[in-house]
Design a protein around this motif. Structure first.
Motif, PDB file in Angstrom:
ATOM      1  N   MET A  40       0.818  -1.211   0.000  1.00  0.00           N
ATOM      2  CA  MET A  40       0.000   0.000   0.000  1.00  0.00           C
ATOM      3  C   MET A  40       0.854   1.263   0.000  1.00  0.00           C
ATOM      4  O   MET A  40       0.339   2.370  -0.114  1.00  0.00           O
ATOM      5  N   GLY A  41       2.172   1.095   0.144  1.00  0.00           N
ATOM      6  CA  GLY A  41       3.065   2.251   0.142  1.00  0.00           C
ATOM      7  C   GLY A  41       3.118   2.975   1.472  1.00  0.00           C
ATOM      8  O   GLY A  41       3.614   4.104   1.541  1.00  0.00           O
ATOM      9  N   LEU A  42       2.644   2.335   2.545  1.00  0.00           N
ATOM     10  CA  LEU A  42       2.609   2.997   3.847  1.00  0.00           C
ATOM     11  C   LEU A  42       3.946   2.924   4.580  1.00  0.00           C
ATOM     12  O   LEU A  42       4.278   3.813   5.367  1.00  0.00           O
ATOM     13  N   CYS A  43       4.701   1.855   4.353  1.00  0.00           N
ATOM     14  CA  CYS A  43       5.901   1.609   5.123  1.00  0.00           C
ATOM     15  C   CYS A  43       6.636   0.425   4.510  1.00  0.00           C
ATOM     16  O   CYS A  43       6.176  -0.152   3.528  1.00  0.00           O
ATOM     17  N   SER A  44       7.763   0.068   5.097  1.00  0.00           N
ATOM     18  CA  SER A  44       8.446  -1.162   4.707  1.00  0.00           C
ATOM     19  C   SER A  44       7.866  -2.320   5.506  1.00  0.00           C
ATOM     20  O   SER A  44       7.126  -2.119   6.475  1.00  0.00           O
ATOM     21  N   ARG A  45       8.210  -3.551   5.143  1.00  0.00           N
ATOM     22  CA  ARG A  45       7.722  -4.703   5.910  1.00  0.00           C
ATOM     23  C   ARG A  45       8.253  -4.662   7.340  1.00  0.00           C
ATOM     24  O   ARG A  45       7.542  -4.993   8.288  1.00  0.00           O
ATOM     25  N   ARG A  46       9.518  -4.267   7.494  1.00  0.00           N
ATOM     26  CA  ARG A  46      10.091  -4.186   8.837  1.00  0.00           C
ATOM     27  C   ARG A  46       9.339  -3.167   9.678  1.00  0.00           C
ATOM     28  O   ARG A  46       9.021  -3.412  10.853  1.00  0.00           O
ATOM     29  N   GLU A  47       9.034  -2.004   9.093  1.00  0.00           N
ATOM     30  CA  GLU A  47       8.280  -0.983   9.813  1.00  0.00           C
ATOM     31  C   GLU A  47       6.866  -1.460  10.115  1.00  0.00           C
ATOM     32  O   GLU A  47       6.321  -1.187  11.192  1.00  0.00           O
ATOM     33  N   ALA A  48       6.262  -2.189   9.171  1.00  0.00           N
ATOM     34  CA  ALA A  48       4.930  -2.739   9.410  1.00  0.00           C
ATOM     35  C   ALA A  48       4.939  -3.668  10.616  1.00  0.00           C
ATOM     36  O   ALA A  48       4.012  -3.643  11.443  1.00  0.00           O
ATOM     37  N   ASP A  49       5.976  -4.483  10.735  1.00  0.00           N
ATOM     38  CA  ASP A  49       6.077  -5.373  11.889  1.00  0.00           C
ATOM     39  C   ASP A  49       6.174  -4.571  13.188  1.00  0.00           C
ATOM     40  O   ASP A  49       5.601  -4.965  14.215  1.00  0.00           O
ATOM     41  N   GLU A  50       6.878  -3.441  13.145  1.00  0.00           N
ATOM     42  CA  GLU A  50       6.965  -2.581  14.330  1.00  0.00           C
ATOM     43  C   GLU A  50       5.588  -2.045  14.690  1.00  0.00           C
ATOM     44  O   GLU A  50       5.218  -2.000  15.866  1.00  0.00           O
ATOM     45  N   TRP A  51       4.822  -1.615  13.673  1.00  0.00           N
ATOM     46  CA  TRP A  51       3.478  -1.092  13.925  1.00  0.00           C
ATOM     47  C   TRP A  51       2.586  -2.166  14.532  1.00  0.00           C
ATOM     48  O   TRP A  51       1.837  -1.912  15.476  1.00  0.00           O
ATOM     49  N   ILE A  52       2.651  -3.365  13.965  1.00  0.00           N
ATOM     50  CA  ILE A  52       1.819  -4.474  14.446  1.00  0.00           C
ATOM     51  C   ILE A  52       2.200  -4.808  15.886  1.00  0.00           C
ATOM     52  O   ILE A  52       1.335  -5.005  16.748  1.00  0.00           O
ATOM     53  N   GLU A  53       3.504  -4.832  16.157  1.00  0.00           N
ATOM     54  CA  GLU A  53       3.975  -5.148  17.502  1.00  0.00           C
ATOM     55  C   GLU A  53       3.501  -4.125  18.520  1.00  0.00           C
ATOM     56  O   GLU A  53       3.220  -4.456  19.676  1.00  0.00           O
ATOM     57  N   ARG A  54       3.362  -2.869  18.094  1.00  0.00           N
ATOM     58  CA  ARG A  54       2.920  -1.805  19.006  1.00  0.00           C
ATOM     59  C   ARG A  54       1.399  -1.711  19.105  1.00  0.00           C
ATOM     60  O   ARG A  54       0.889  -0.860  19.837  1.00  0.00           O
ATOM     61  N   GLY A  55       0.700  -2.551  18.341  1.00  0.00           N
ATOM     62  CA  GLY A  55      -0.755  -2.520  18.393  1.00  0.00           C
ATOM     63  C   GLY A  55      -1.379  -1.408  17.576  1.00  0.00           C
ATOM     64  O   GLY A  55      -2.517  -1.001  17.827  1.00  0.00           O
ATOM     65  N   TRP A  56      -0.660  -0.917  16.591  1.00  0.00           N
ATOM     66  CA  TRP A  56      -1.129   0.208  15.787  1.00  0.00           C
ATOM     67  C   TRP A  56      -1.916  -0.221  14.544  1.00  0.00           C
ATOM     68  O   TRP A  56      -2.321   0.629  13.758  1.00  0.00           O
ATOM     69  N   VAL A  57      -2.088  -1.502  14.334  1.00  0.00           N
ATOM     70  CA  VAL A  57      -2.803  -1.980  13.147  1.00  0.00           C
ATOM     71  C   VAL A  57      -3.950  -2.879  13.589  1.00  0.00           C
ATOM     72  O   VAL A  57      -3.775  -3.770  14.437  1.00  0.00           O
ATOM     73  N   ARG A  58      -5.131  -2.615  13.003  1.00  0.00           N
ATOM     74  CA  ARG A  58      -6.290  -3.454  13.278  1.00  0.00           C
ATOM     75  C   ARG A  58      -6.812  -4.043  11.973  1.00  0.00           C
ATOM     76  O   ARG A  58      -6.749  -3.398  10.919  1.00  0.00           O
ATOM     77  N   VAL A  59      -7.328  -5.247  12.075  1.00  0.00           N
ATOM     78  CA  VAL A  59      -7.965  -5.916  10.938  1.00  0.00           C
ATOM     79  C   VAL A  59      -9.385  -6.272  11.356  1.00  0.00           C
ATOM     80  O   VAL A  59      -9.580  -6.966  12.358  1.00  0.00           O
ATOM     81  N   ASN A  60     -10.335  -5.736  10.610  1.00  0.00           N
ATOM     82  CA  ASN A  60     -11.761  -5.942  10.920  1.00  0.00           C
ATOM     83  C   ASN A  60     -12.075  -5.560  12.362  1.00  0.00           C
ATOM     84  O   ASN A  60     -12.848  -6.236  13.059  1.00  0.00           O
TER      85      ASN A  60
END
Length: 278
Positions: A40-60
């Motif tokens: 989606m162009g939001l970040c790198s995969r490594r950065e995405a993992d950081e976001w997920i680890e911090r609870g910054w991403v929700r699915v449904n």
């Protein structure tokens, strides 16, 4: 009194993947969440993992766990804290001198990142960003520039920039000025160099067993060629020139995409401005 504007919602829906990104036609093939965020162009995969680890991403509507796979139809939202964190990541433009390597130190030569400090920050930098040692954390080159070459080198903390410049699907071109000699000829090389060999530089050469993409190659002056490349194999220009009998005596990168080296002095750096894009 007029009503105060409503605050922006904390969560925002992630956009659709960038144009040209493959997506499953029926939405039935799951992909890892970090890959979807990167596509989606939001970040790198490594950065995405950081976001997920911090609870910054929700699915449904549910906080996403690490390693989650998602479908195209899944509703992905990102906490605006991720946007704030991303905005703090810097991208630095350095005029690399001869004698420095782009990445890790090797053979006793220092990496280019050692040139990034307050004293070498260009006074002509129009950015209002102030240097802080924390900006060196995770700062890495987005592309290479040989130890014996000079010019524009990009170092970034931002995975989006790295992906744009060195990702597999990168289309950002790079411009070089290359001083050459031809056998014993070092003056007015253009007159001595066969036009058919110039055509081969533009298209027809191979490196490492693979044909090179077409390149723009023209004489800038009688001793200097201008190259514009859409790929970046190791020591590509020098090896291309060797195949047609040219010897490179000087190589300078002057542009990456829409970003010019400009008046940036050798050994100094500036920030990529907020309105600048590659």
């Amino acid at each position: 009194m007029p009503d105060s504007p409503a605050p922006a919602p904390r969560w925002r829906r992630a956009p659709a993947p960038a144009a040209g990104k493959p997506t499953p036609a029926d939405g039935a093939s799951p992909v890892r969440l970090n890959k979807r965020l990167a596509d989606m162009g939001l970040c790198s995969r490594r950065e995405a993992d950081e976001w997920i680890e911090r609870g910054w991403v929700r699915v449904n509507g549910q906080v996403a766990p690490m390693g989650l796979k998602v479908l195209a139809a899944d509703h992905v939202t990102v906490d605006r804290q991720a946007d704030a964190a991303q905005a703090q990541r810097v991208t630095i433009l350095l005029h690399k001198p001869v004698g420095y390597v782009s990445g890790q130190a090797e053979d006793g030569h220092l990496p280019a990142v050692t040139l990034i400090h307050a004293q070498s920050h260009w006074r002509g930098d129009a950015s209002r960003t102030r240097f802080a040692p924390a900006q060196l954390r995770g700062l890495a080159p987005a592309g290479r520039l040989d130890i014996d070459s000079v010019g524009l080198l990009v170092l970034t903390q931002d995975g989006r920039v790295a992906r744009q410049l060195i990702g597999e699907d990168s289309t950002v071109d790079k411009e070089y000025l290359v001083r050459v000699s031809f056998g014993e000829v070092a003056v007015n090389v253009q007159a001595a160099f066969p036009p058919a060999q110039l055509a081969r530089l533009r298209h027809g050469l191979s490196l490492d067993g693979q044909p090179l993409k077409p390149a723009q190659v023209d004489w800038q002056n009688p001793e200097q060629l201008r190259f514009v490349l859409n790929e970046g194999k190791k020591r590509q220009i020098r090896r291309m020139c060797e195949q047609v009998g040219l010897h490179v005596t000087g190589l300078k990168r002057v542009r990456i995409g829409r970003v010019q080296l400009g008046q940036l002095p050798v050994g100094q750096w500036r920030y990529l401005g907020p309105g600048e894009t590659f």
